[in-house]
Design an enzyme around this catalytic site. Structure first.
Site: not given
Lengths: 262, 392
Positions: B89, B111, B378
């Site tokens: 991210k 969010e 990830s």
């Protein structure tokens, strides 16, 4: 002629401003909604917006979120709302607008929606998450079937964009009176007068009505003095909530509408 | 054909389905981004932070034990879990925070589901001196307590969202409401390849660093392109980041792994591509989990980061055009793989990434002998340890 156009013509002739009342369809129930529409008409409402409940109403504040949620829990659907419109049409000629997020309409099927909406007697649709750039065919087909797609102008809309929106606008332009979601505010934003006068100029012959945040008769009078009409939603829903389960729901909320119309 | 087109469409998907109030801000973001992506200074600045701050490039690790157990394939793990903040991210939030600075805005909303995007946004905001408000469903706040604490430590304000399903979907709705209200001062940093144009494009571009690196790394080691790319898909940012730079390499097969929750034959899953239909949510047209009346269904996955009833529009496009294939694995299979990767490779994966591992494990027979597979790992699993401990 579309009922919205005849309504504004009549209002202009009588030097009146439009009062547009929003109701979440199916809150507290569809029968109640139908009763309220007729009561509102009796009390001077000029146009009714019927909110189609949606699971994710991103442009709405807590009050309309709550009413949508309640209506959904009761099994209200777009189909049932169109049935309500049909029933209302037998008893009233008041302009009726459906306010729906795009997804329920998309799911219903765009051509089918246009056909059924017109057949039921709906005059226009307001879709808060559908800017003019998207689904151009839908707006075109709706218009040729006689169903208006009401367009928004916001305080953040640039002048050139506002002009192009105004060019294709039908019925009236919905001016979003503040940057934010629906719901009562204690005061209207500074600069509203300036914005409205500039939008009025751009709009030319198309009426401009303002909504979002308007909750009291004084605010409604103030806002409509600067344009062609005012839209009130959350304050009405709040009033309905207060009277749910008590006698005189329709007459009490009707009396509030009468004061809002002024 | 350029993807997306100038209006942000990927075929029939994508676009800008937002209130008029936001159209100006989206245009502004488009313009700022179009300038930035051509600007050498911007690229250098982002590259600097990705390297020196976030820890790029991440290794492409040959998972010898895993490959050995599966028998006949070579599995490489793209180690996004080793990045600062523990997941991919940060690639995106650094990019979007730099764009925010260029817009002259001082306030950011975001969010978060698993909390990984929230932490990555809070981190970038701390670094660049931006005020950060992270919307998070109360259900996610419970199951990701560690990340909530991290965000607070980083100076962000975590706003609990109590409406609807109380997960990522409602957090996103609430973040959009904040953005509509404060649009003049606030930028919305979206965490996935979802939302209105230009977000799916710009998040993809910022995450494409994963695939670009992986491509040159695999060419250096194997002297050839991989046969398969495998990644989990919630909103779809890590998978899109891995896939996109291989888009034109037609022989490289893309496999997206969705969350089957309790199973695709139950009503508790988050497999939007596999079980969804065309719809509009949170600003774009894509596939959507919805009922016959167009009401959005509540998704379910044990992995908070996959627990979303929508998916990025470019994935829907990849699915329809056949460029990518999508499969799903259950909560149970994901948890098994969470443990499996921990013991075989000494790597504790995020529950989200464990879905990709689970797919490998259960579908290993379909890969031909000697196949080279890159899996996007990830994120790391530290955030999930607490909740899995209580599961046992």
């Amino acid at each position: 002629m579309n009922r919205i156009d005849s309504k504004f013509r009549e209002l202009r002739k009588n030097r009146q401003k439009a009062f547009i009342a929003f109701l979440t369809a199916g809150y507290p129930g569809l029968a109640a909604t139908e009763k309220l529409v007729l009561e509102f008409e009796k009390n001077g409402a000029d146009i009714i917006e019927l909110g189609v409940p949606f699971s994710d109403p991103i442009a709405d504040g807590p009050v309309i979120q709550m009413s949508s949620y309640t209506a959904l829990k009761k099994g209200v659907t777009l189909k049932k709302i169109l049935d309500s419109v049909s029933r209302l049409r037998r008893r009233s000629a008041i302009p009726l607008i459906a306010m729906s997020y795009f997804n329920p309409i998309l799911r219903y099927g765009l051509p089918r929606f246009i056909k059924d909406a017109v057949k039921a007697g709906l005059d226009a649709v307001i879709i808060p998450d559908l800017p003019p750039e998207e689904e151009k065919d839908f707006a075109k087909e709706a218009l040729s079937a006689g169903l208006y797609v009401i367009r928004f102008i916001a305080p953040t809309t640039t002048l050139s964009r506002a002009r192009s929106i105004a060019r294709s606008a039908r019925g009236f332009i919905y001016f979003v009176s503040l940057t934010g979601v629906t719901g009562a505010r204690s005061s209207m934003p500074d600069g509203l007068r300036l914005q409205l006068s500039s939008v009025k100029k751009i709009a030319g012959p198309i009426p401009v009505c303002a909504g979002f945040g308007v909750s009291t008769p004084a605010q409604a009078r103030f806002v409509s003095s600067m344009c062609d009409g005012v839209i009130v939603g959350s304050a009405i829903i709040k009033m309905i909530s207060k009277y749910i389960g008590r006698p005189g729901l329709a007459s009490s909320v009707g009396a509030f509408v009468k004061r809002l119309k002024g | 054909m350029k993807l997306p087109d100038s209006l942000g469409h990927f075929g029939i998907y994508g676009g800008k389905y937002v209130p008029e109030t936001l159209m100006g801000a989206l245009k502004e973001l488009e313009v700022i981004y179009a300038k930035a992506r051509r600007d050498k200074n911007f690229k250098q600045e982002l590259a600097y932070y990705l390297k020196e701050y976030a820890g790029r490039p991440t290794p492409l690790y040959f998972a010898k034990n895993l490959s050995h157990i599966l028998g006949h394939v070579k599995i490489y793990l793209k180690r996004e879990d080793l990045l600062h903040t523990g997941a991919h991210k940060i690639n995106n939030t650094l990019g979007q925070a730099l764009l925010t600075l260029r817009m002259g805005k001082k306030r950011v909303v975001a969010e978060t589901g698993a909390g990984q995007h929230g932490v990555a946004t809070a981190t970038a905001c701390a670094l660049f001196g931006l005020d950060c408000f992270v919307y998070m469903g109360v259900k996610d706040i419970e199951r990701q307590a560690l990340n909530v604490y991290r965000m607070k430590l980083l100076g962000a304000i975590v706003v609990p969202v109590k409406s609807g399903s109380q997960t990522l979907k409602d957090a996103m709705s609430e973040a959009i409401r904040d953005w509509v209200t404060n649009v003049r001062t606030t930028n919305y940093i979206i965490g996935s390849v979802a939302g209105p144009h230009p977000y799916p494009m710009l998040v993809r571009d910022f995450q494409a660093v994963i695939g670009k690196e992986a491509r040159s790394q695999i060419l250096a080691v194997e002297r050839r392109l991989p046969d398969y790319l495998v990644a989990c898909v919630g909103g779809g940012s890590n998978s899109m980041g891995l896939f996109y730079p291989f888009y034109k390499d037609k022989k490289v097969k893309f496999i997206g792994v969705e969350a089957a929750g309790f199973g695709l034959n139950t009503s508790y899953y988050a497999a939007t591509i596999l079980r969804g239909s065309v719809g509009v949510l949170h600003g774009s047209k894509s596939k959507l989990l919805q009922d016959d009346d167009g009401q959005v269904k509540i998704a379910h996955s044990i992995a908070a980061g996959l627990d979303y009833p929508g998916v990025g529009p470019e994935h829907a496009y990849y699915k329809d055009t056949g460029r990518a294939e999508y499969f799903a694995v259950t909560d149970k299979e994901a948890v098994e793989s969470f443990r499996f990767l921990s013991v075989t490779e000494g790597i504790i994966p995020a529950l989200e990434s464990a879905h990709a591992i689970a797919y490998l494990k259960k579908s290993s027979r379909k890969f031909k002998k000697g196949a080279v597979i890159i899996v996007c790992l990830s994120g790391r699993g530290d955030k999930d340890v607490q909740s899995l401990k209580s599961l046992k």
